[in-house]
Design an enzyme around this catalytic site. Structure first.
Site, short mmCIF file in Angstrom:
data_model
loop_
_atom_site.label_atom_id
_atom_site.label_comp_id
_atom_site.label_asym_id
_atom_site.label_seq_id
_atom_site.Cartn_x
_atom_site.Cartn_y
_atom_site.Cartn_z
N ASP A 110 27.00 52.79 31.30
CA ASP A 110 27.78 53.34 30.19
C ASP A 110 29.27 53.07 30.42
O ASP A 110 29.66 51.93 30.62
CB ASP A 110 27.43 54.82 30.02
CG ASP A 110 28.03 55.46 28.79
OD1 ASP A 110 27.46 55.26 27.69
OD2 ASP A 110 29.06 56.16 28.91
N HIS A 276 18.80 55.80 27.11
CA HIS A 276 20.11 55.34 27.56
C HIS A 276 20.35 55.48 29.06
O HIS A 276 21.01 54.64 29.68
CB HIS A 276 21.18 56.13 26.80
CG HIS A 276 22.59 55.82 27.19
ND1 HIS A 276 23.15 54.57 27.05
CD2 HIS A 276 23.57 56.62 27.70
CE1 HIS A 276 24.40 54.61 27.45
NE2 HIS A 276 24.69 55.84 27.86
#
Length: 295
Positions: A110, A276
Site C-alpha cells: 500500500d 488488499h
C-alpha cells in the site's frame, strides 16, 4: 515506549533519529537485510504474521513510516513536502544506513509500496530487489481514475481535501472510520485480529496521526505527482515482484503486472486469493513468494 513487542517476539525495538525525524522500528532475525514497509491505515504491526518465518532467513527491519504508528509526525509544510514519498524514502535509507546496511531487499504494501517505488528510483544503489503489494503506480491510478475507482477508493479524494475538513470529519468517530476502512478492503473475515485492530486504533486515535495520514495523501496528489512526472522516463532497475489480491480493487481494475512494466525493467508477479492486505489475509503465500524471490 509503547508496547508492540508481543507482536514480534525476539525482535529488538528501537527508535532511530534520522535528521529531525525519529523512526520507530523492530529489528530481528539473521541473514541478508530485508526492509518491510507498511501501508495505511496499518502500522508496522501488519507484518506480525510473516515476520517470524522470514526472520529465519533475513535480518528484518520493520519500521513505522513517518506520520504513522510511533514514528514522529512532522508538520507537512505548505506544499506537503514533509510527506512526499521522496522524504519518506530518505528516512528509510537513513534507517538502514544507521543499522549498517547500504544495500537491502525491500518490500512495501500500500503506501509503503509507494515509498518503496520512490526509494528504488532515488536510491537504486541501495535496492537489491523490490516487492510491492496490491498497488499500481500512483500516477497511473490517478491518470486512469473512473467511477469504479473513485467509488471504491473514495479516501484518495477525501483525505486530500484541504485542512481541516477530513481531519475533523474523521475525528467524529475514528474507530468507525478505521474499522470500516479495514473491513472494506479485506476479503478474508477475521484476518485482522481484534488485538491487531486495537493497536491500529491506538495510533489512529492520535489527532497527529490522522493529520499526518491526510498529509501523506495530499502529498501523493501534489508533490509526488510532480516528482513522478519528472522521472517519467526513469525505470526501477532492481528486479520487481508485484503481488496483489485477486478479490481487491487493484486486481480487479488494473493489469497490475503491465502497470509495473511501465515503471521497471524486470517485473514478475501474480494475484493471491484475497483482498488488499496480503500479509494478513494470506501470510503463508506471502512467505513462500518472498522466500522464492529474495533467495
Amino acid at each position: 515506549m509503547p508496547g508492540n513487542s508481543d507482536f514480534f517476539p525476539g525482535f529488538d525495538r528501537r527508535d532511530i533519529q534520522i535528521g529531525k525525524v525519529k523512526i520507530h522500528l523492530e529489528v530481528g532475525g539473521s541473514g541478508p537485510p530485508l526492509l518491510l514497509l507498511h501501508g495505511h491505515p496499518q502500522t508496522h504491526v501488519t507484518w506480525h504474521k510473516v515476520a517470524p518465518r522470514l526472520a529465519d532467513r533475513f535480518t528484518l527491519v520493520v519500521p513505522d513510516l513517518r506520520g504513522y504508528g510511533d514514528s514522529d509526525k512532522p508538520a507537512g509544510g505548505a506544499g506537503h513536502e514533509a510527506y512526499a514519498k521522496r522524504a519518506m524514502a530518505a528516512d528509510q535509507v537513513g534507517v538502514m544506513a544507521a543499522l549498517g546496511f547500504d544495500r537491502f531487499g525491500l518490500v512495501g504494501h500500500d503506501r509503503g509500496g509507494r515509498v518503496a517505488h520512490r526509494l528504488a528510483l532515488d536510491h537504486p544503489h541501495a535496492v537489491e530487489r523490490i516487492a510491492v503489494f496490491d498497488i499500481a503506480p500512483t500516477a497511473t491510478m490517478y491518470a486512469r481514475t473512473d467511477m469504479a475507482f473513485a467509488t471504491r477508493y473514495f479516501w484518495w479524494f477525501f483525505l486530500i481535501q484541504p485542512f481541516p475538513l477530513p481531519e475533523r470529519l474523521i475525528a467524529a468517530d475514528p474507530e468507525f472510520f478505521l474499522r470500516t476502512h479495514i473491513e472494506g478492503q479485506s476479503k478474508t473475515p477475521g484476518s485482522t485480529s481484534e488485538a491487531v485492530f486495537a493497536e491500529y486504533l491506538r495510533c489512529y486515535l492520535d489527532p497527529a496521526t490522522r493529520h499526518a495520514i491526510c498529509e501523506d495523501y495530499r502529498a501523493a496528489a501534489t508533490v509526488d505527482l510532480r516528482d513522478d512526472a519528472a522521472d517519467a522516463s526513469n525505470r526501477i532497475v532492481a528486479p520487481l515482484l508485484a503481488l496483489w489480491g485477486a478479490k481487491g480493487t487493484v486486481g480487479q481494475l488494473y493489469d497490475v503486472r503491465e502497470t509495473w512494466r511501465e515503471k521497471a525493467l524486470d517485473v514478475r508477479g501474480r494475484a493471491l486469493d484475497c483482498g488488499h492486505t496480503l500479509q494478513e489475509e494470506r501470510p503463508d503465500d506471502v512467505v513462500r513468494e518472498l522466500l522464492a524471490f529474495f533467495a
